[in-house]
Scaffold this motif. Structure first.
Motif, PDB file in Angstrom:
ATOM      1  N   UNK A   1       4.381  -8.736  -3.837  1.00 25.83           N
ATOM      2  CA  UNK A   1       5.193  -8.130  -2.785  1.00 25.83           C
ATOM      3  C   UNK A   1       6.216  -9.090  -2.189  1.00 25.83           C
ATOM      4  N   UNK A   2       6.139 -10.374  -2.555  1.00 27.54           N
ATOM      5  CA  UNK A   2       7.046 -11.410  -2.060  1.00 27.54           C
ATOM      6  C   UNK A   2       7.002 -11.539  -0.543  1.00 27.54           C
ATOM      7  N   UNK A   3       5.793 -11.418   0.003  1.00 34.05           N
ATOM      8  CA  UNK A   3       5.615 -11.638   1.446  1.00 34.05           C
ATOM      9  C   UNK A   3       4.149 -11.977   1.697  1.00 34.05           C
ATOM     10  N   UNK A   4       3.852 -12.659   2.802  1.00 31.62           N
ATOM     11  CA  UNK A   4       2.455 -13.031   3.075  1.00 31.62           C
ATOM     12  C   UNK A   4       1.590 -11.807   3.386  1.00 31.62           C
TER      13      UNK A   4
ATOM     14  N   UNK B   1       1.478  -4.289   1.275  1.00 30.91           N
ATOM     15  CA  UNK B   1       2.412  -3.571   0.412  1.00 30.91           C
ATOM     16  C   UNK B   1       3.316  -2.632   1.210  1.00 30.91           C
ATOM     17  N   UNK B   2       2.754  -1.988   2.234  1.00 32.00           N
ATOM     18  CA  UNK B   2       3.543  -1.059   3.049  1.00 32.00           C
ATOM     19  C   UNK B   2       4.650  -1.798   3.792  1.00 32.00           C
ATOM     20  N   UNK B   3       4.336  -2.989   4.302  1.00 31.64           N
ATOM     21  CA  UNK B   3       5.341  -3.742   5.066  1.00 31.64           C
ATOM     22  C   UNK B   3       6.397  -4.362   4.164  1.00 31.64           C
ATOM     23  N   UNK B   4       6.164  -4.383   2.872  1.00 31.44           N
ATOM     24  CA  UNK B   4       7.116  -4.977   1.935  1.00 31.44           C
ATOM     25  C   UNK B   4       8.107  -3.955   1.391  1.00 31.44           C
ATOM     26  N   UNK B   5       8.078  -2.703   1.890  1.00 31.75           N
ATOM     27  CA  UNK B   5       8.985  -1.683   1.376  1.00 31.75           C
ATOM     28  C   UNK B   5      10.422  -2.031   1.681  1.00 31.75           C
TER      29      UNK B   5
ATOM     30  N   UNK C   1       6.751  -5.478  -8.310  1.00 29.86           N
ATOM     31  CA  UNK C   1       5.856  -4.527  -7.646  1.00 29.86           C
ATOM     32  C   UNK C   1       6.382  -3.109  -7.769  1.00 29.86           C
ATOM     33  N   UNK C   2       7.690  -2.939  -7.690  1.00 29.55           N
ATOM     34  CA  UNK C   2       8.277  -1.602  -7.781  1.00 29.55           C
ATOM     35  C   UNK C   2       8.062  -1.031  -9.181  1.00 29.55           C
TER      36      UNK C   2
END
Length: 199
Positions: free
Chosen positions: A72-75, A136-140, A146-147
């Motif tokens: 997701x490229x985020x923590x 995953x939700x916050x990485x939208x 991931x996509x």
């Protein structure tokens, strides 16, 4: 991804999983559970749950805590939830196993051990799923890797590409020259697979 912080508690998940696996192996070597006891008996259920929840599920949770932030490229949404989730999973499994040992007559415990252990396990897994889901939700919108893996047609598209590549490798002659026959015997030849065709 560069710059993505990894979960500091993932190694703890792996360590706990190894301990559960080693305990299960020691019990099996000592003759506890199947095949020395009934396949559906409480002793066998102890071994099954040590391996399936203690080892496999714990390793899977630890791996997901490592891979989802990278994908997701985020923590992680809440890294502080990872240690309580591990504690709930470990405590819940220990209480569940004590319930199975009570059913088998090895331990003098309350019959409420099974539902209490199961409830703690459900709470632990719910915490894991919530943490990963919120990450995953916050990485939208999701980044490329991931996509691609979360789109509905991704698996079918990958399957079509795989089939096309195998078809070209197994039967390099054009479809019109095959006259409807398949060349399955060539699938096991020792030549290396040529470059895959993306289609």
């Amino acid at each position: 991804m560069i710059g993505t912080s990894l979960c500091k508690w993932a190694i703890s998940y792996f360590a706990v999983a190894i301990v559960w696996l080693l305990l299960a192996e020691v019990l099996v070597v000592a003759g506890f559970g199947f095949p020395n006891h009934d396949f559906g008996g409480p002793d066998t259920l102890v071994i099954v749950h040590m391996v399936s929840i203690g080892w496999l599920s714990t390793v899977l949770c630890g791996a997901l805590f490592q891979f989802v932030p990278v994908l997701a490229a985020r923590p992680l949404y809440a890294e502080r939830w990872t240690l309580p989730a591990l504690a709930l999973l470990t405590l819940g499994l220990t209480i569940l196993l004590a319930g199975f040992l009570t059913l088998g007559g090895h331990f003098n415990g309350s019959p409420r051990l099974l539902p209490v252990g199961a409830s703690l396990l459900i709470a632990g897994f719910a915490l894991v799923v919530a943490n990963l889901g919120m990450t995953l939700w916050s990485a939208r919108p999701l980044p490329g890797p991931a996509r691609a893996s979360s789109q509905p047609g991704w698996a079918a598209s990958a399957s079509r590409r795989h089939s096309a590549a195998c078809s070209l490798w197994c039967c390099p002659e054009p479809l019109s020259a095959r006259n409807g026959r398949t060349c399955w015997y060539r699938a096991f030849r020792s030549t290396p697979l040529p470059g895959l065709v993306d289609g």
